[in-house]
Design a protein around this motif. Structure first.
Motif, short mmCIF file in Angstrom:
data_model
loop_
_atom_site.label_atom_id
_atom_site.label_comp_id
_atom_site.label_asym_id
_atom_site.label_seq_id
_atom_site.Cartn_x
_atom_site.Cartn_y
_atom_site.Cartn_z
N TYR A 110 -30.97 -35.59 -17.45
CA TYR A 110 -31.97 -36.32 -18.21
C TYR A 110 -31.98 -37.77 -17.79
CZ TYR A 110 -31.26 -32.23 -21.11
OH TYR A 110 -31.12 -30.94 -21.54
N ALA A 165 -32.46 -26.37 -16.63
CA ALA A 165 -31.88 -27.71 -16.79
C ALA A 165 -32.99 -28.73 -16.95
CB ALA A 165 -31.03 -28.04 -15.58
N GLY A 166 -32.88 -29.60 -17.93
CA GLY A 166 -33.88 -30.65 -18.14
C GLY A 166 -35.01 -30.25 -19.08
N SER A 167 -35.04 -28.98 -19.52
CA SER A 167 -36.12 -28.56 -20.44
C SER A 167 -35.80 -29.07 -21.85
CB SER A 167 -36.23 -27.04 -20.46
OG SER A 167 -35.10 -26.47 -21.09
N PHE A 171 -35.64 -27.46 -24.55
CA PHE A 171 -34.73 -26.56 -25.23
C PHE A 171 -33.28 -26.85 -24.85
CE2 PHE A 171 -33.76 -22.98 -27.74
CZ PHE A 171 -32.79 -22.23 -27.11
N MET A 172 -33.05 -27.16 -23.58
CA MET A 172 -31.68 -27.47 -23.14
C MET A 172 -31.23 -28.81 -23.72
SD MET A 172 -30.18 -25.07 -21.71
CE MET A 172 -28.71 -25.89 -21.06
N PHE A 173 -32.18 -29.74 -23.91
CA PHE A 173 -31.84 -31.01 -24.57
C PHE A 173 -31.35 -30.72 -25.98
CE2 PHE A 173 -32.15 -35.57 -25.12
CZ PHE A 173 -32.30 -35.70 -26.49
N TYR A 174 -32.11 -29.85 -26.66
CA TYR A 174 -31.75 -29.46 -28.04
C TYR A 174 -30.38 -28.80 -28.04
CZ TYR A 174 -33.00 -28.00 -32.79
OH TYR A 174 -33.05 -27.84 -34.15
N TYR A 175 -30.16 -27.91 -27.07
CA TYR A 175 -28.89 -27.18 -26.99
C TYR A 175 -27.74 -28.14 -26.72
CZ TYR A 175 -25.42 -23.81 -25.28
OH TYR A 175 -24.28 -23.07 -25.10
N ASP A 176 -27.87 -29.03 -25.70
CA ASP A 176 -26.80 -29.91 -25.27
C ASP A 176 -26.45 -30.97 -26.31
OD1 ASP A 176 -27.86 -29.95 -21.79
OD2 ASP A 176 -26.37 -28.71 -22.81
N TYR A 177 -27.47 -31.53 -26.96
CA TYR A 177 -27.21 -32.71 -27.80
C TYR A 177 -27.28 -32.45 -29.30
CZ TYR A 177 -27.61 -35.25 -23.42
OH TYR A 177 -27.42 -35.70 -22.14
N ILE A 178 -27.69 -31.24 -29.70
CA ILE A 178 -27.71 -30.94 -31.14
C ILE A 178 -26.85 -29.72 -31.42
CG2 ILE A 178 -29.16 -30.29 -33.10
CD1 ILE A 178 -31.42 -31.91 -31.82
N PHE A 179 -27.14 -28.60 -30.77
CA PHE A 179 -26.44 -27.38 -31.12
C PHE A 179 -24.96 -27.41 -30.71
CE2 PHE A 179 -26.24 -23.19 -32.61
CZ PHE A 179 -25.41 -22.47 -31.75
N TYR A 191 -32.05 -19.52 -32.61
CA TYR A 191 -31.57 -19.12 -31.29
C TYR A 191 -31.55 -17.61 -31.15
CZ TYR A 191 -30.19 -23.64 -29.48
OH TYR A 191 -30.22 -24.90 -29.00
#
Lengths: 224, 280, 215
Positions: free
Chosen positions: C2, A105-107, A109-117, C46
């Motif tokens: 975040y 959480a907070g990495s 990659f997770m930012f990319y996952y949560d807000y783009i993918f 991915y």
């Protein structure tokens, strides 16, 4: 050599899995802590299957690379695709190295996952709601008995499974309390279940036949 | 009379962008008003709920995340409701998945709900992650889970985690809950249930829910939690309404809208057909 | 998860991509195409990442350094098979990948046979053996009659090896009636599924992106 050996490998690997089902003793099954052939093969299968997941990516990259080289009008989008592959990989590897786990959480990659993918994939499929409404309007015609039955069953299930349908119908018939939710439940539990079972049995029989053909080497299309 | 027939025929020729607009408006308005509706849970969901309700404190429950962000709106509310039920009953949760793209969703929900109930990682729940292999993983887990998952997602050996210490295969797992968006549920039934006798409850998208009724009737699964309706049902049973229940009003509105459009389409079609027959 | 700015930036990014995809409903446009290509590229990346995080590292690398003796060195076999699989990318030697693919296909076929017979065929046939007569009145068994009739006529409808003539045509016709009812039910549930996905996205747009208006 190029075709015969793979056929032998297919036969041996398949038949050992089947034999292990009936004879779970060593060497097919495990003995104390020592894995038998089945466990060993399944372990290797798990490792190999990961690699099959990426087999199509070379075709994807080659196709878009060709579009960029030819300077086609869709070349900018192909550039975006290839750049996104590398950015995603870079972000993932960076997060893996820095945080020990790319899914922390907070990495980045997770930012990319949560807000783009997630928004991209969810919205792609959310479009289907509009198309199903439009397709239902254009194509669902009560042309004959079968189409009418389909429409009636769909209507009962659609209304019966939402709160709006709870109070539309509330009657007693031959001692049974009939409501729309109960009709929808009956349609799913009885005629739908019977048909799905028939399809399931048919698919299972087909799958068994195809698997036997593969193991016995009659079906060889997977070697091309 | 001709004008009436013209209007009726027009009903069959509405431009699809108007349909898109109506769908958008009928989705947005009820959502914006934020009605949460109590639903009467369906039989299959009640049976699933009661099965979990009858588990003993400390029993291990394996949750398999077999969906991706495309199915998130249906299965994520379901997962939250199920996790709240499991943690409320002090059951131990082991989470894994066969769809790697959906695993972060499962992990987020698990950590969030665990925090709500003050559950400790390693003692009350564990996140194993993903291994490729599908049915091979399911069969391998039947002899020893450590053959597939030697450690959890973070690299901690399973033997050092209290929740996994006595868990070696399906014999040590009281229940498997599969959250399904594809055919992985069928494989769970074929291998975990048929071969190893594992009790299974399947939560699924509404698309595949009708396909699971044969398993339910044959006793191969203990309950079906189907689609957003299933999620709303489970939320009602657990007693904490969430996005599943909010969505039910919208579902009602859109379903009625689509049926109205189908009626319009058929009216237009029959009027046109009658006119063509008459002109011939 | 975040900080304030990152979260706000992320939400606006997500909203941009969401609206770009939705813009396709009006007509195909550069925003939609751009978002679509980013999606395909991200998905491909991915899968490559997952291969290393969930497969190569735990099952090969960590296992090799954790195990000892025979269990350590036997891992060379799946490693070699994996490399053979990757030769598919090199046209001149792609035939080597057949050995690895043959192994995967063989295991899959073996699992499919045992799984289908034990997990589908036998339990489903057993579930169809329901009482059609008994002490109760006929209405008690109506559902069982419908179940048996539905399963048999559905199976028969898809049996194309004999001509559907006479009484057999009647059976096939009954089968198609059952099938249409089931497909209608499936359609009803499919509508519910698709609408649910839309609800999820609109919920995000209203309550996360436009949270200053909708709380």
């Amino acid at each position: 050599m190029k075709r015969e050996v793979p056929l032998i490998i297919t036969f041996l690997s398949g038949i050992i899995i089947i034999i292990a089902f009936f004879i779970p003793l060593y060497p097919f099954g495990s003995y104390k802590n020592f894995p038998g052939l089945q466990d060993r093969f399944l372990q290797w299968y798990n490792i190999l299957l990961g690699f099959t997941l990426i087999l199509g990516i070379d075709t994807l990259i080659a196709y878009h690379w060709k579009k960029i080289k030819e300077g086609s009008k869709d070349a900018p989008y192909s550039i975006a695709l290839i750049v996104s592959i590398f950015i995603t990989l870079a972000v993932g590897i960076f997060s893996w190295v820095k945080y020990g786990d790319p899914f922390k959480a907070g990495s980045p990659f997770m930012f990319y996952y949560d807000y783009i993918f997630v928004p991209l994939q969810s919205t792609m499929f959310a479009l289907l709601a509009f198309f199903i409404a439009s397709a239902a309007y254009r194509a669902f015609r009560a042309r004959n008995l079968e189409a009418t039955l389909l429409l009636i069953a769909a209507a009962f299930v659609m209304i019966g499974r939402v709160p709006a349908g709870d109070n539309i119908l509330n009657i007693y018939l031959f001692g049974y309390h009939i409501t729309l939710p109960k009709i929808a439940a009956w349609i799913l539990d009885t005629p739908n279940m019977a048909v799905q079972r028939g399809i399931l049995i048919g698919v299972a029989l087909g799958g068994i036949a195809m698997s036997l053909r593969i193991i016995l080497g009659i079906e060889k299309t997977y070697l091309s | 009379m001709k004008k009436i027939y013209d209007i009726l025929e027009f009903l069959g020729k509405i431009d699809r962008r108007w349909i898109f607009l109506f769908v958008f408006v009928f989705t947005t308005l009820p959502l914006a008003l934020k009605f949460k509706v109590r639903v009467t849970p369906t039989e299959e969901v009640k049976i699933a709920f009661n099965y979990i309700e009858n588990l003993k404190e400390g029993d291990r429950v394996l949750i398999s995340i077999d969906y991706d962000p495309a199915s998130m709106p249906e299965l994520q509310p379901m997962l939250y409701a199920i996790l709240r039920h499991l943690f409320r009953k002090n059951l131990k949760v082991i989470m894994m998945g066969h769809w790697p793209l959906g695993l972060p969703l499962g992990k987020t929900a698990l950590e969030e709900v665990a925090k709500e109930y003050n559950k400790k990682y390693g003692e009350d729940y564990v996140f194993l992650g993903f291994r490729p292999g599908g049915s091979a993983v399911m069969v391998a887990m039947g002899s020893e889970i450590r053959n597939v998952f030697a450690a959890d997602q973070y690299g901690t050996p399973l033997d050092s985690l209290p929740v996994m210490r006595d868990v070696h295969n399906y014999d040590d797992i009281a229940l498997l809950i599969g959250l399904e968006a594809g055919s992985t549920g069928d494989f769970w039934v074929q291998f975990a249930n048929a071969r190893f006798g594992q009790e299974i409850i399947l939560g699924c998208t509404a698309v595949i829910a009708p396909n699971l009724y044969p398993y339910y009737q044959a006793g191969q699964i203990r309950g079906i939690i189907g689609g957003l309706r299933g999620a709303a049902d489970y939320e009602n049973l657990v007693g904490k309404l969430g996005t599943g229940s909010i969505g039910m009003w919208v579902q009602s509105a859109i379903h009625i809208l689509i049926i109205i459009f189908i009626i319009f389409g058929n009216v237009g079609y029959f009027v046109l057909r009658r006119r063509r027959k008459r002109s011939v | 998860m975040y900080s304030g700015f990152l979260h706000a930036f992320g939400v606006w990014l997500a909203a941009f991509f969401t609206l770009s995809i939705f813009s396709f409903l009006y007509k195909d446009n550069p925003f939609y195409k751009f978002a679509e290509h980013i999606y395909v590229g991200s998905s491909a990346a991915y899968w490559i990442l997952y291969l290393f995080v969930f497969d190569v590292k735990p099952l090969l690398w960590d296992a090799f350094f954790r195990n000892t003796g025979f269990e350590k060195w036997i891992l060379i076999v799946p490693f070699a098979l994996s490399l053979m699989m990757l030769t598919r990318f090199i046209p001149n030697i792609s035939w080597i990948s057949r050995y690895a693919i043959a192994f995967v296909v063989g295991i899959g076929a073996g699992l499919a046979i045992t799984g289908s017979i034990q997990g589908i065929l036998i339990p489903q046939l057993k579930g169809t053996l329901v009482p059609l007569f008994g002490k109760e009145n006929f209405w008690h068994y109506v559902n069982n009659w419908i179940l048996v009739a539905g399963v048999l006529t559905t199976l028969f409808y898809f049996y194309f090896s004999i001509h559907h003539r006479g009484i057999l045509r009647g059976l096939a016709k009954t089968g198609i009636i059952f099938i249409m009812i089931a497909f209608g039910a499936a359609f009803g549930y499919t509508v519910m599924a698709r609408v649910s996905l839309l609800i999820g996205r609109i919920h995000f747009l209203l309550f996360e992106w436009l949270s200053f208006i909708f709380h």
